[in-house]
Design a protein around this motif. Sequence first.
Motif, short mmCIF file in Angstrom:
data_model
loop_
_atom_site.label_atom_id
_atom_site.label_comp_id
_atom_site.label_asym_id
_atom_site.label_seq_id
_atom_site.Cartn_x
_atom_site.Cartn_y
_atom_site.Cartn_z
N VAL A 293 -4.99 -5.67 54.60
CA VAL A 293 -5.20 -4.99 53.13
C VAL A 293 -4.57 -5.83 52.08
O VAL A 293 -3.68 -6.36 52.19
CB VAL A 293 -4.85 -3.37 53.11
CG1 VAL A 293 -3.26 -3.57 53.20
CG2 VAL A 293 -5.35 -2.82 51.87
N THR A 294 -5.23 -6.00 50.96
CA THR A 294 -4.68 -6.58 49.89
C THR A 294 -3.89 -5.64 48.81
O THR A 294 -4.37 -4.46 48.58
CB THR A 294 -5.94 -7.21 48.89
OG1 THR A 294 -6.78 -7.99 49.73
CG2 THR A 294 -5.36 -7.92 47.73
N VAL A 295 -2.57 -6.39 48.52
CA VAL A 295 -1.75 -5.37 47.71
C VAL A 295 -1.64 -6.15 46.25
O VAL A 295 -1.52 -7.42 46.36
CB VAL A 295 -0.51 -5.39 48.25
CG1 VAL A 295 0.48 -4.61 47.60
CG2 VAL A 295 -0.61 -4.50 49.71
N HIS A 296 -2.01 -5.47 45.30
CA HIS A 296 -1.71 -5.97 43.94
C HIS A 296 -0.64 -5.17 43.15
O HIS A 296 -0.82 -3.98 42.96
CB HIS A 296 -3.04 -5.72 43.15
CG HIS A 296 -3.08 -6.31 42.00
ND1 HIS A 296 -3.79 -6.02 40.76
CD2 HIS A 296 -2.28 -7.35 41.33
CE1 HIS A 296 -3.46 -6.70 39.64
NE2 HIS A 296 -2.60 -7.52 39.97
N ILE A 297 0.48 -5.94 43.12
CA ILE A 297 1.82 -5.44 42.41
C ILE A 297 1.64 -5.87 40.86
O ILE A 297 1.59 -6.93 40.76
CB ILE A 297 2.98 -5.96 43.10
CG1 ILE A 297 3.15 -5.71 44.66
CG2 ILE A 297 4.50 -5.39 42.60
CD1 ILE A 297 3.12 -4.34 44.80
N ILE A 298 1.68 -4.74 40.24
CA ILE A 298 1.53 -4.96 38.77
C ILE A 298 3.00 -4.46 38.24
O ILE A 298 3.52 -3.41 38.37
CB ILE A 298 0.55 -4.00 38.02
CG1 ILE A 298 -0.91 -4.62 38.65
CG2 ILE A 298 0.53 -4.13 36.57
CD1 ILE A 298 -1.83 -3.68 38.18
N ILE A 299 3.79 -5.60 37.45
CA ILE A 299 4.90 -5.25 36.91
C ILE A 299 4.88 -4.28 35.43
O ILE A 299 4.02 -5.07 34.83
CB ILE A 299 5.90 -6.57 36.87
CG1 ILE A 299 5.94 -7.08 38.04
CG2 ILE A 299 7.29 -6.11 36.15
CD1 ILE A 299 6.46 -6.70 39.11
N MET A 300 5.39 -3.42 35.52
CA MET A 300 5.08 -2.53 34.20
C MET A 300 6.26 -3.04 33.32
O MET A 300 7.32 -2.76 33.74
CB MET A 300 5.06 -0.98 34.50
CG MET A 300 4.12 -0.61 35.69
SD MET A 300 2.39 -1.18 35.27
CE MET A 300 2.19 -0.05 33.68
#
Length: 807
Positions: free
Chosen positions: A545-552
């Motif tokens: 599965v693709t994981v997209h981590i977005i730094i807030m």
Amino acid sequence: METQPGMKYIATLVLVLAVIYTASSVTHYAVPEEMEVGSVVANLAADLGIDVQTLGRRKIRLDILANKKYLDVNKDTGDLFILERIDREYLCTSKTVCYLKMEVILENPVRIFNIELEIMDINDNAPYFRRDTINLDVSESTSVGERFSLSNAVDPDIGSNSIKSYHLSEGANFDIEIQTGRDGSKFADLILKKSLDREDQAIHNLILTAVDGGVPARSGTASIIVRVLDTNDNAPLFDKDSFTINLTENSPIGSLVVKLNAVDNDEGSNSDIVYSYSLYTSEKTQQTFSLNPDNGEIRVREMINYEDFRIYDMEIIATDKGVNSLSGKCKVKILVTDMNDNHPEISIKSLSSPVKEDIPVNTVIAVVSVSDKDSDENGQVDIHISDHLPFALKEASDNYYELIVSEPLDREKVAEYDITITVTDRGNPPLSDNETITLELLDVNDNVPQFPQSFYTIPVTENNPPGALLSSLTALDPDLHENQYLVYFIIEKEIANTSMSMLFSINPENGNLYALKTFDYEIDKEFLFHIEARDSGVPPLSSNVTVHIIIMDQNDNTPVIVSPWRAHGSVVEEKIPRSTDKGTLISKVIAIDTDSVHNSRITYQFLQNTDATLFSLDQYNGEIRTTRMFSYRDSRHQRLVVIAKDNGEPALSATVTIKLSTVETALKSYADMTEVPLEYDIFSDLNLYLVIGLGSVSFLLLITILVTIVLKCQKPKPSKAAPSCRNSVISERNSTIADSTLVSNDAYWYSLFLAETRKGKLVVRQPVPKGARYIVSSIPRSTGMTETSDSAASTLQASTTTSSSST
């Protein structure tokens, strides 16, 4: 009422009697009974020699020696007449001759005459019996000629008016004989002239009539009821001498086979019948069938099997309960008819269970045999299983069948099958049997682990603590045991020479994703990588599965003031002509913030202003302009403190202090000193560079897409390229460019200066492509009053760089 000749006869008779008894002391008269009231019996005055004229004076009266005054004397005529009707049977109940005695009394002088009146009988009463009904009980065995006394009739009249004879109604069995008593009375005896049969006629109804001798004759009747008493002279009789009964085998115990009925024409105990088996009935028959002795019902006592006995013979005797009992008999034959009473039988000869769920179609998993003891259609069987099961029956040989797999099996849908095999014969009604076998399926590693989502976007706030739990990524595997035990790991991928396993960690057992370091939004904006879930089967199956981590972003960077340039400390000293016009740009404060767009929005405010009426500050672009011209009253030195505040929460800020000194000498304006004239040839060269850059980027992008498509077609696998970092901010100092150089990503800072040139034209105002990097150089100006505008100008240089994103 008597007729006229009768009255004359009576009158003549009275005169004759009066003449006969004149000489005696008693005067006799005779009259018939029942004469009419007022009828004249005789003339007493004439018969007794009394003057009629003196009857009233001598007070003649008549005394009758009876309880009623039946007669009286007419004082005017001397006639003796009937005063009340006379009934001879009432006056003289038991006497043959009836007299009514009376006295005639005269006064002045007193004389008494005795008179006897004879009451003569007439036939005014009919004979009658003391009982209207005479009941006789006569046994049917009574001999002919037997006599039975009957009660005689009674007639109150006498003489010829009394009973003379009896008559009996017609009857074949009885007659009467008239007898005369000593007193002359008549009575009759009933005589049996023919034998009686109660079964033929149980009751004889006769009429006995008594007739008197009067004219006209009168009669009376009585009913004679002769009840014939039974004797046991009839034997019980069955409806038929023999009976043939068809009885189906396996008839329920207690079911009625036949009800025999014997009839005895006698009555009472002579007609009560008892049924029994004769000695000719076998023990087996008596054990199989029960006989009710009271009503003759034959019922099934034991289970009847056609294969054991097919015919049962029995002889039934019916006996009455008379003293000398009589009996009758009949024969009963019971024919047992065959029926479909044998159920088919199923036998499981072999069974393979459990089996793997990937067992091939048409594989034999069981062998069964069927049988039926019946014959013909009752012994022919049909075998089947449920239609919705993935199995089928195939005939192998006579009465042998194979159970095979007809469709692919899937343990994850159905883990166990209960297969019911039903066999039915063709009898009427059909009989059936069934056998249920349980088939268990063994698991095969045929299911890939599945994540609930194909793409996960996980927001992570910067400055997170190391080891923080980011999310739980759990996959499901419907297999069993080791085939469903999952292991999670991160597919390795390097970004800027840094492996994903150095940045993130995943629990291999439960899929919990952790951050291994603290992230800084200003350095890393996002991460894109893949997580794989692999089961423990052989061979193992996996999915990713693709994981997209977005730094807030957090507001963790304070704004930095980059203009005006400060050589020493935070105080900037500027000199401006005192003759500066209203609206002249004095200075421009520029601050940048490396936080995200929202947090990096800068607004400017005066913290301190020596004269608030002299200067104005644009809160959005930081321009400081004069709001009026200087006057002689204004101080030569002005101090301005400007604060640059970002849009974060809480807001961060920076300040700059500007000291302005006014001089009388005409100095070039700040706008002139900071003007950067851009020639048309520069714009031409820039356009050329932009076209070349865009063409290069487009070519590289096309090549990248083609390579990616080729790689995907050959073997799809997760990309290991690091995602492009959006809005990355890099700060650097380069002494060769300027004293202070700062690179920003935001187009907001592209237009740093808005000034009027000496020619009144706008210097720079155009949008910047996304991804461009801007280098702003602030060159210190000379404080000399004779420096040229070229040497004192502040320059804005923009250089565009592009970053390629790897896939």
